[in-house]
Design a protein around this motif. Structure first.
Motif, short mmCIF file in Angstrom:
data_model
loop_
_atom_site.label_atom_id
_atom_site.label_comp_id
_atom_site.label_asym_id
_atom_site.label_seq_id
_atom_site.Cartn_x
_atom_site.Cartn_y
_atom_site.Cartn_z
N ASN A 11 0.81 -1.23 0.00
CA ASN A 11 0.00 0.00 0.00
C ASN A 11 0.84 1.28 0.00
O ASN A 11 0.30 2.37 -0.16
CB ASN A 11 -0.94 0.01 1.20
N VAL A 12 2.17 1.14 0.15
CA VAL A 12 3.00 2.35 0.13
C VAL A 12 3.07 2.94 -1.28
O VAL A 12 3.43 4.10 -1.46
CB VAL A 12 4.43 2.08 0.65
N TRP A 13 2.74 2.11 -2.28
CA TRP A 13 2.67 2.60 -3.66
C TRP A 13 1.56 1.84 -4.38
O TRP A 13 1.52 0.60 -4.33
CB TRP A 13 4.00 2.37 -4.39
N VAL A 14 0.65 2.58 -4.99
CA VAL A 14 -0.47 1.97 -5.69
C VAL A 14 -0.34 2.28 -7.18
O VAL A 14 -0.18 3.43 -7.57
CB VAL A 14 -1.82 2.51 -5.16
N ASN A 15 -0.38 1.23 -7.98
CA ASN A 15 -0.21 1.41 -9.42
C ASN A 15 -1.38 2.19 -10.02
O ASN A 15 -2.55 1.90 -9.73
CB ASN A 15 -0.07 0.07 -10.13
N PRO A 16 -1.11 3.19 -10.85
CA PRO A 16 -2.18 3.95 -11.51
C PRO A 16 -2.87 3.12 -12.57
O PRO A 16 -2.26 2.20 -13.15
CB PRO A 16 -1.45 5.15 -12.10
N PRO A 17 -4.13 3.41 -12.87
CA PRO A 17 -4.88 2.62 -13.86
C PRO A 17 -4.61 3.09 -15.29
O PRO A 17 -4.00 4.13 -15.53
CB PRO A 17 -6.33 2.92 -13.48
N LEU A 18 -5.07 2.29 -16.24
CA LEU A 18 -5.12 2.71 -17.62
C LEU A 18 -6.43 3.49 -17.82
O LEU A 18 -7.51 2.94 -17.55
CB LEU A 18 -5.10 1.51 -18.60
N VAL A 19 -6.32 4.70 -18.25
CA VAL A 19 -7.50 5.55 -18.43
C VAL A 19 -7.80 5.66 -19.93
O VAL A 19 -6.92 6.04 -20.71
CB VAL A 19 -7.27 6.94 -17.82
N LYS A 20 -9.04 5.36 -20.28
CA LYS A 20 -9.44 5.45 -21.68
C LYS A 20 -9.53 6.93 -22.09
O LYS A 20 -10.17 7.72 -21.41
CB LYS A 20 -10.78 4.76 -21.90
N ALA A 21 -8.91 7.25 -23.21
CA ALA A 21 -8.93 8.63 -23.70
C ALA A 21 -10.23 8.89 -24.46
O ALA A 21 -10.96 7.98 -24.82
CB ALA A 21 -7.73 8.88 -24.61
#
Length: 487
Positions: A474-484
């Motif tokens: 939890n010290v680093w959370v991967n960012p998601p893929l955001v649809k453009a």
């Protein structure tokens, strides 16, 4: 932010199976309890009990079957290195989910007759790892920059029955099985780096039997290839490029599968802690050197048994689990499974030869921020805030795979992107990675990870994660893929 795709294995088990309690095949094929079958050992078992035990046996055996099947497909002589001297690309289909970060140096050891000496050269501070996997896919030793440094080193690898003295200058490593897979990786940064540096280092790795080594021979002549009597014919389908390893194993008829497993048990007996479980499996004919026959069971039971492989793989796939979101049970971990046979089988199926968490952490992207499956007809962005890049002490990468988990062809021959690329950061220090089929334009091309025009997935690999991340994800959370907003 909620971590994406952290599906727990426990949730999967609650809905379908707990290996220790039995795979619930019989629930799909109700059988009256008064019906019995009589295998050769003369124990009276109900059809439900037979199906449950054979379902467990199938899962239990998958790792050793995957390991030896891969060896058979490679058809490499025992105790001999095979180096991958080609920069990995979309034609690399020897293993599922190949990475584009390292080149493999692979060898299958047969320790039944003699111990083997492994010599590792000075890698000039280049990252490498040489894990030793037993036949059941446990990593019982690992050499490399993280654990033993990058200077030259030598080891004596001995089998479980070897007895002898260890020559001066060698460090003994005891293997729990005769079959050992040495699946080394060395960091590769580009095709030029492959040719000018990596291949030259790889060629200095060597293996030799101890008897040869004491005579002063650093490299053994090729050793015989081990062929088992019940080797499945599906091996040739892979060698002839008619199927992948996974597809071929799925196609092995159940009787052939269990006889192959019984062959493998002769040289690779169950590990410590398996004794009680294997005793149960012996009730249905799963035993080293035994001949398994469907004719030991009545026709109705045979019909159900034949469906076990289809049921196992259907449940594995339907659960949506992957190597990147498997959460081991019973205090085990990837590469050290103990009696967690279900996790062991899942990892063999989803990513045979996976590194331990200390060496690499895998995070999979199969859906976007809105939980929709990734589709190459859309454009996506992964945004890393300033100072919040993946927590690696070695290097990190994002690798894109097609629906079958292989690298996908693209115009610029880029299959992965990460901290070794010439990335362009935003003015505020943040970073955007563009995942899409079409070239995003000259200004963004450095940060482009090409995608096919169909479904795909992306794996984030964090090599040698930071101690704080290993202790608490939890010290680093991967960012998601955001649809453009696509045009």
């Amino acid at each position: 932010m909620k971590r994406y795709l952290k599906i727990t294995l426990a949730a999967f088990i609650i809905s379908s199976v707990v290996l220790s309690g039995g795979w619930s095949f019989a629930a799909n094929y109700p059988v009256p309890a008064r019906h019995f079958v009589k295998p050769r050992h003369h124990s009276r078992l109900s059809k439900n009990e037979v199906v449950k035990l054979l379902g467990q046996a199938y899962i239990y055996g998958l790792p050793v079957v995957f390991t030896d099947f891969t060896r058979q497909v490679a058809h490499a002589a025992n105790n001999t290195f095979s180096h991958g001297h080609q920069f990995p690309d979309h034609t690399s289909r020897w293993v599922v989910a190949p990475n584009n970060d390292t080149n493999y140096s692979s060898a299958f050891l047969d320790l039944g007759d003699d111990a083997v000496v492994l010599s590792i050269p000075d890698t000039k501070d280049r990252y490498f790892v040489v894990p030793l996997m037993d036949a059941w896919t446990n990593v019982f030793a690992s050499f490399g920059k993280r654990t033993t440094g990058t200077k030259a080193q030598k080891y004596l690898i001995s089998g479980p029955r070897w007895e002898g003295s260890v020559p001066q200058g060698l460090t003994q490593v005891k293997a729990p099985t005769d079959l050992v897979w040495v699946i080394g990786r060395i960091q590769v940064n580009s095709p030029d780096d492959q040719i000018n540096f990596v291949s030259k280092i790889q060629d200095q790795f060597s293996l030799t039997t101890l008897s040869n080594w004491v005579k002063g021979n650093e490299v053994s002549s090729p050793v015989k290839f081990t062929q088992y009597p019940n080797t499945p014919s599906q091996v040739k389908d892979v060698q002839n490029k008619k199927a992948t390893v996974v597809q071929a194993i799925k196609n092995i008829p159940i009787e052939s599968y269990f006889n192959y497993l019984n062959d493998l048990l002769v040289k690779n007996p169950p590990l410590a802690g398996d004794e009680a479980f294997i005793k149960q499996l012996e009730k249905v004919g799963i035993k080293a050197g035994n001949k398994f026959s469907l004719t030991d069971f009545d026709s109705g039971t045979q019909e159900i048994i034949r469906k076990i492989p289809e049921e196992v793989f259907h449940r594995f796939d339907a659960a949506g689990l992957s190597l990147e979101n498997v959460k081991p049970l019973s205090g085990s971990k990837i590469g050290d499974y103990k009696t967690d046979y279900l996790t062991r089988a899942l990892v063999a199926y989803k990513g045979l030869g996976a590194l331990t968490p200390e060496e690499a952490t895998y995070i999979g992207y199969y859906t976007d921020a809105d939980k929709n499956a990734l589709d190459g007809n859309y454009n996506y962005t992964i945004h890393f805030e300033k100072g919040k890049l993946p927590p690696s002490t070695a290097f990190w990468s994002l690798t894109l795979y097609d629906k079958d988990r292989y690298l996908t062809a693209n115009a610029i021959r880029r299959y992965a992107i990460g901290d070794r690329n010439n990335l362009k950061f935003n003015p505020d220090g943040s970073l955007d990675i563009y995942v899409q089929h079409e070239n995003p334009g000259k200004e963004k091309e450095n940060n482009w990870l090409p995608a096919p025009t169909e479904s795909f997935n992306v794996v984030l690999r964090i090599y040698v994660p930071s101690p704080s991340y290993l202790k608490d994800h939890n010290v680093w959370v991967n960012p998601p893929l955001v649809k453009a907003n696509n045009p």
